[in-house]
Design an enzyme around this catalytic site. Structure first.
Site: not given
Length: 358
Positions: A83, A327, A39-40, A157, A134, A132, A247, A79, A296-297
Site C-alpha cells: 500500500r 502471500k 485485499d489478498d 486489517s 494500514h 483499510k 482478507h 499489506c 495488494d498481494n
C-alpha cells in the site's frame, strides 16, 4: 528530506503512453481517478483470468470494456509495504515501509514521503480514502494528514481487533470477550481480543466494534456519496477504495449459494461492490473517470478453503517441499495480482496486455 511532488499528469501520462493505452484524443477536463484495491485476492479470482471462477460477472465485464493486465505485480507480498508503494510510487526500500504496522505501532508511512493524494489535492482534486488504511493510525500518519480530505474505514486489517460477529477464519476467532480474565486471554491467544475493531469517519470512531456483515454495503454507499459530492461541486476527484475483501475473516451475505462456499459468496459480494462503484462512475458520464482495479498481494494460503485462487501460479516446486507460492512469499503467486483498467474512449476495450508491470 521530503520527496519532491510531481504533477499528476507527469506521472500518469508517460505511463499510459508507454503501455500503449492512451487513445489519440484530447481530454477537455481533468479526469477523475478511482483506485480499487482488493485485499489478498488471487490472480485466479477473476473469471476473466481463470475460467473456473464464476463469481465475478461485474469484474469480467470491466475487463471486457477495458484493458486486462495478466503480468501485473504488486510491489510487495504483504499489506503495508504494498500500500505504501501504491500511494508513493516508491518501493519499500526507498519509502521506508518494509513491514506491516501493528495495532501497537506508533509510526506509519514516513512523513517525508509524498502521496498521490497530496499531489492530486494540490492540483484541485477532492480526495477520499475508504476502507483499510494500514499505514499508521496515530497523529500525522492518519489518512487525513496524508492528502485525503475524507476518510471512512478501518485503520488496519479487519482481523486486527475483535467483533461481536467474527465471521469465518482459520483458526476461528471468538467474539469480543464480555469480561477480561486471564483465562479468556489464554484461550484467545491467537486472536486479537484486547481492542474492539473500530470504524472511523475521518478521525472519529463511529462504531466499535464494527459490524462486519454490513461493511461491504457501507463502503459502497460511502463511495457513491463521495462521488456524488465531488460531482455536485464540479470538482475532479480521486477515490482510493481499499476493500476488506478477500482478507479473513470473511462475512458473506447469508446464506451462501449451493456450491459456492464461503469464499465464493464473499467473492461475489466483492464483485457486486465493484459493480456499484463502476455504475456510480459511469453516471457522471462515460469517459470522465479512469477506474483501476488490482490487489495488494496474493492470497493467504494458510487459510486453506478461505484463501483465494492462484490460477496457474501454484508453485509446484515449493508446495512439494511444504511451502507456498502465495502471500508473504516472493514466489509469483505472492505478488502477481489481477489488474484491470477502465476508461471509455481513452483505454482500449477488450484488450489483454502481456506487459510486465509493477
Amino acid at each position: 528530506m521530503r520527496t519532491l511532488p510531481l504533477s499528476p499528469w507527469a506521472v500518469l501520462m508517460p505511463t499510459l503512453l508507454l503501455m500503449g493505452l492512451w487513445a489519440p484524443c484530447v481530454v477537455s477536463r481533468q479526469p477523475n481517478f478511482i483506485v480499487i484495491l482488493a485485499d489478498d485476492v488471487g490472480w485466479g479470482d477473476l473469471g476473466a483470468n481463470w475460467a473456473e471462477t464464476k463469481e465475478t460477472p461485474h469484474l469480467d465485464r470491466l475487463a471486457a470494456e477495458g484493458t486486462r493486465f495478466v503480468d501485473f505485480h504488486s510491489a510487495a507480498s504483504t499489506c503495508s509495504p504494498s500500500r505504501a508503494s501504491l500511494l508513493t510510487g516508491r518501493l519499500g526500500l526507498r519509502n521506508g515501509v518494509t513491514h506491516n504496522f501493528a495495532i501497537s505501532s506508533l509510526g506509519g508511512l514516513p512523513r517525508n514521503e509524498t502521496t498521490l493524494a497530496e499531489v492530486l489535492r494540490e492540483a484541485g482534486y477532492s480526495t477520499g480514502a475508504i476502507g483499510k488504511w494500514h499505514l499508521g493510525h496515530h497523529g500525522h500518519h492518519h489518512p487525513n494528514s496524508r492528502g485525503f480530505d475524507y476518510y471512512f474505514g478501518i485503520p488496519y486489517s479487519h482481523d486486527m481487533g475483535c467483533t461481536d460477529t467474527p465471521g469465518y477464519n482459520l483458526p476461528p476467532c471468538p467474539p469480543c470477550p464480555r469480561h477480561s480474565t486471564t483465562a479468556s486471554r489464554v484461550e484467545r491467544k491467537d486472536c486479537y481480543t484486547e481492542v474492539a475493531l473500530p470504524l472511523l469517519e475521518n478521525t472519529t470512531i463511529i462504531q466499535q466494534p464494527v459490524e462486519l456483515g454490513s461493511l461491504a454495503r457501507r463502503y459502497a454507499e460511502e463511495a457513491e456519496r463521495f462521488i456524488q459530492r465531488a460531482s455536485a461541486k464540479g470538482q475532479p476527484f480521486f477515490l482510493y477504495l481499499a476493500l476488506a475483501h478477500m482478507h479473513v475473516p470473511l462475512v458473506p451475505p447469508p446464506p451462501p449459494a449451493p456450491g459456492r462456499g464461503v469464499y465464493g459468496a464473499s467473492l461475489g459480494e466483492m464483485d457486486a461492490l465493484v459493480g456499484r462503484v463502476k455504475e456510480a462512475a459511469d453516471s457522471l458520464g462515460r469517459g470522465s473517470t479512469l477506474l483501476w482495479f488490482t490487489g495488494d498481494n496474493g492470497p493467504w494460503a494458510q487459510k486453506c478453503e478461505l484463501a483465494g485462487r492462484l490460477g496457474p501460479f501454484v508453485g509446484a516446486w515449493q508446495r512439494q517441499r511444504g511451502g507456498s507460492s502465495a502471500k508473504q512469499t516472493t514466489w509469483e503467486g505472492g505478488h502477481r495480482v489481477p489488474a484491470l483498467v477502465y476508461w471509455p474512449g481513452r483505454v482500449p476495450a477488450s484488450r489483454t496486455s502481456q506487459a510486465l508491470l509493477r
